[in-house]
Design an enzyme around this catalytic site. Structure first.
Site, PDB file in Angstrom:
ATOM      1  N   GLY A  69       0.700  -0.696  -0.062  1.00 33.19           N
ATOM      2  CA  GLY A  69      -0.138  -0.424   0.283  1.00 33.19           C
ATOM      3  C   GLY A  69       0.763   1.000  -0.709  1.00 33.19           C
ATOM      4  N   THR A  70       1.755   1.338   0.636  1.00 31.64           N
ATOM      5  CA  THR A  70       2.933   2.258   1.035  1.00 31.64           C
ATOM      6  C   THR A  70       3.182   2.747  -0.608  1.00 31.64           C
ATOM      7  OG1 THR A  70       3.079   2.364   3.161  1.00 31.64           O
ATOM      8  CG2 THR A  70       4.937   3.183   2.291  1.00 31.64           C
ATOM      9  N   HIS A 201      -1.319  -7.474   2.766  1.00 32.33           N
ATOM     10  CA  HIS A 201      -0.968  -8.254   4.074  1.00 32.33           C
ATOM     11  C   HIS A 201      -2.422  -7.804   4.640  1.00 32.33           C
ATOM     12  CE1 HIS A 201      -0.067  -4.628   6.169  1.00 32.33           C
ATOM     13  NE2 HIS A 201       0.755  -4.258   5.537  1.00 32.33           N
ATOM     14  N   CYS A 325       0.683   2.515  12.190  1.00 32.91           N
ATOM     15  CA  CYS A 325       1.996   3.444  12.340  1.00 32.91           C
ATOM     16  C   CYS A 325       1.828   4.275  13.276  1.00 32.91           C
ATOM     17  CB  CYS A 325       1.845   3.932  11.141  1.00 32.91           C
ATOM     18  SG  CYS A 325       0.777   3.261   9.430  1.00 32.91           S
TER      19      CYS A 325
HETATM   20  C1  LIG Z   1      -5.950   3.308   4.444  1.00 30.10           C
HETATM   21  C2  LIG Z   1      -3.944   1.997   4.344  1.00 30.10           C
HETATM   22  N1  LIG Z   1      -3.602   3.239   3.202  1.00 30.10           N
HETATM   23  C3  LIG Z   1      -2.371   2.704   2.974  1.00 30.10           C
HETATM   24  C4  LIG Z   1      -1.238   1.582   4.110  1.00 30.10           C
HETATM   25  C5  LIG Z   1      -0.164   1.050   3.527  1.00 30.10           C
HETATM   26  O1  LIG Z   1       0.395  -0.248   2.983  1.00 30.10           O
HETATM   27  P1  LIG Z   1       1.385  -1.194   3.327  1.00 30.10           P
HETATM   28  O2  LIG Z   1       1.769  -1.726   4.806  1.00 30.10           O
HETATM   29  O3  LIG Z   1       1.121  -2.224   2.709  1.00 30.10           O
HETATM   30  O4  LIG Z   1       2.822  -0.230   2.810  1.00 30.10           O
HETATM   31  C6  LIG Z   1      -2.109   1.484   4.823  1.00 30.10           C
HETATM   32  C7  LIG Z   1      -1.574   0.552   5.985  1.00 30.10           C
HETATM   33  O5  LIG Z   1      -2.247  -0.351   7.235  1.00 30.10           O
HETATM   34  C8  LIG Z   1      -3.784   2.146   5.187  1.00 30.10           C
HETATM   35  O6  LIG Z   1      -4.519   1.921   6.209  1.00 30.10           O
END
Ligand SMILES: Cc1ncc(COP(=O)(O)O)c(C=O)c1O
Length: 382
Positions: A69-70, A201, A325
């Site tokens: 996601g990041t 994940h 986070c």
């Molecule tokens: C809304 C949202 N966007 C992005 C992310 C980031 O995803 P990743 O952990 O796969 O990098 C998260 C992770 O908690 C999320 O909840």
């Protein structure tokens, strides 16, 4: 143990692990290699892409793999900024985005882009009218999440899509990391969205794998340059075992989605209805269709979020302060701040986040433990 921290991460499904392991041991060639072994890997890569595209009702070429996601969020936000810098430098987003979006915006602001952060109401939702009012001739991107990761509010994506119909050159991005498999596919895959971020994940695939949907004809600059994988848009040798596993996890997630969503809603409702009448409890998630079925955020006034998390942990129940986070950094929740919740209450907030495997029996155990802890906290505070 009772695991109620599924918005932080989920357990890899046994069959997904099986796929991961099988692919790692049998089809471990590089999809870019010319020989037959590489071709087998390439075929499996494209087969996985096709499976994901079919499950989501989009084209094969519209699915691009990422590390999660990041990366997906960073790519769409910064990739749009790079691609469209000659046309404009104004971006609209909400004030409750995940740091993967928010901090990408902050970085762009330092480079001279102008960011409009839309306010939210007491449910953590932006309004489509505010989106419309913020649009300028130099706006290049509107980025709004599907489901907020801290309180679970669902953004009015269809209304935003309707506003953006009149502005076809503005990229519309949705972070759907918390929204997939939660019964809102019609909102996410609306007819105006250009880019959508997903993370494996959060739905029982391994960490470090994800994908974006990128509408045909909409362009973002690559951030990862190198060997030209992913149609020259995202270089790096593909993580094929995780990709094949993620395709399987997505199929599992979307099978009987309605039943799973109903179960999550019931489990969440069981907890919400139990805790809501305690005088020191403040609910930030509501039992209405503005909220996803799997997230419940609440505070117990006078007790720090960390204290609540560890008290439940002593009973083998795993919840979190509002987001994974922010929890170790002891930061106040950015979402609750935007919802104008005073720090004094938001530092007492915790999040319960479910998956389709959680049960009403687990909710009942949670409620019993809640009663005990509430009494303890009351004694300590008095
Ligand atoms: C809304 C949202 N966007 C992005 C992310 C980031 O995803 P990743 O952990 O796969 O990098 C998260 C992770 O908690 C999320 O909840």
């Amino acid at each position: 143990m009772i695991y109620f921290d599924n918005s932080a991460t989920t357990k890899v499904a046994p069959s997904v692990l099986e796929t991961y392991s099988k692919v790692s041991q049998t089809i471990w060639g590089n999809p870019s290699s010319l020989h037959n072994f590489g071709e087998q890997a390439y075929n499996l890569l494209e087969q996985s892409r096709q499976q994901i595209a079919d499950l989501l009702g989009v084209k094969l070429s519209e699915i691009l793999f990422t590390s999660g996601g990041t990366e997906g969020d960073n790519w769409v936000v910064k990739g749009t900024a790079m691609e469209k810098r000659a046309f404009g430098r104004h971006i609209i987003t909400s004030s409750v985005e995940h740091p993967a979006v928010h901090n990408s915006m902050e970085q762009l602001a330092q480079l001279g882009y102008e960011i409009t952060y839309l306010p939210v109401d007491e449910e953590g939702r932006v309004s489509a009218a505010d989106v419309k009012a913020a649009i300028r001739p130099d706006t290049i991107l509107v980025s709004v999440m599907a489901v907020n990761n801290e309180v679970g509010s669902i953004q009015p994506l269809k209304d935003i899509a309707a506003v953006l119909q009149d502005y076809p050159t503005i990229h519309f991005h949705i972070d759907a990391v918390q929204g997939i498999g939660k019964g809102i596919s019609d909102l996410i895959f609306n007819d105006r969205v250009d880019f959508i971020t997903f993370s494996g994940h959060k739905f029982h695939a391994p960490r470090g794998i994800g994908f974006i949907y990128a509408r045909s004809g909409k362009r973002i600059a690559p951030l990862m340059t190198g060997g030209g994988q992913e149609r020259n848009l995202r270089s790096g040798t593909e993580n094929l075992p995780a990709i094949a596993g993620m395709a399987r996890a997505l199929r599992l997630l979307l099978t009987n989605e309605e039943t799973k969503v109903a179960n999550e809603r019931a489990v969440r409702g069981r907890i919400l209805n139990h805790i809501k009448d305690f005088p020191k409890v403040t609910l930030f998630s509501q039992d209405n269709d503005h909220f996803a079925p799997h997230i419940l955020c609440f505070a117990i006034e006078g007790v720090r979020g960390e204290t609540i998390v560890h008290a439940f942990e002593d009973h083998d129940i795993y919840i979190s302060t509002t987001s994974a986070c922010s929890s170790k950094k002891h930061l106040a929740s950015s979402t609750l701040k935007a919802m104008k919740v005073p720090d004094q209450i938001s530092t007492s907030a915790v999040r319960v986040s479910l998956d389709e495997n959680n049960t009403l029996a687990e909710a009942d155990t949670f409620n019993q433990v809640f009663d005990q802890l509430y009494e303890q906290f009351k004694k300590i505070n008095s």
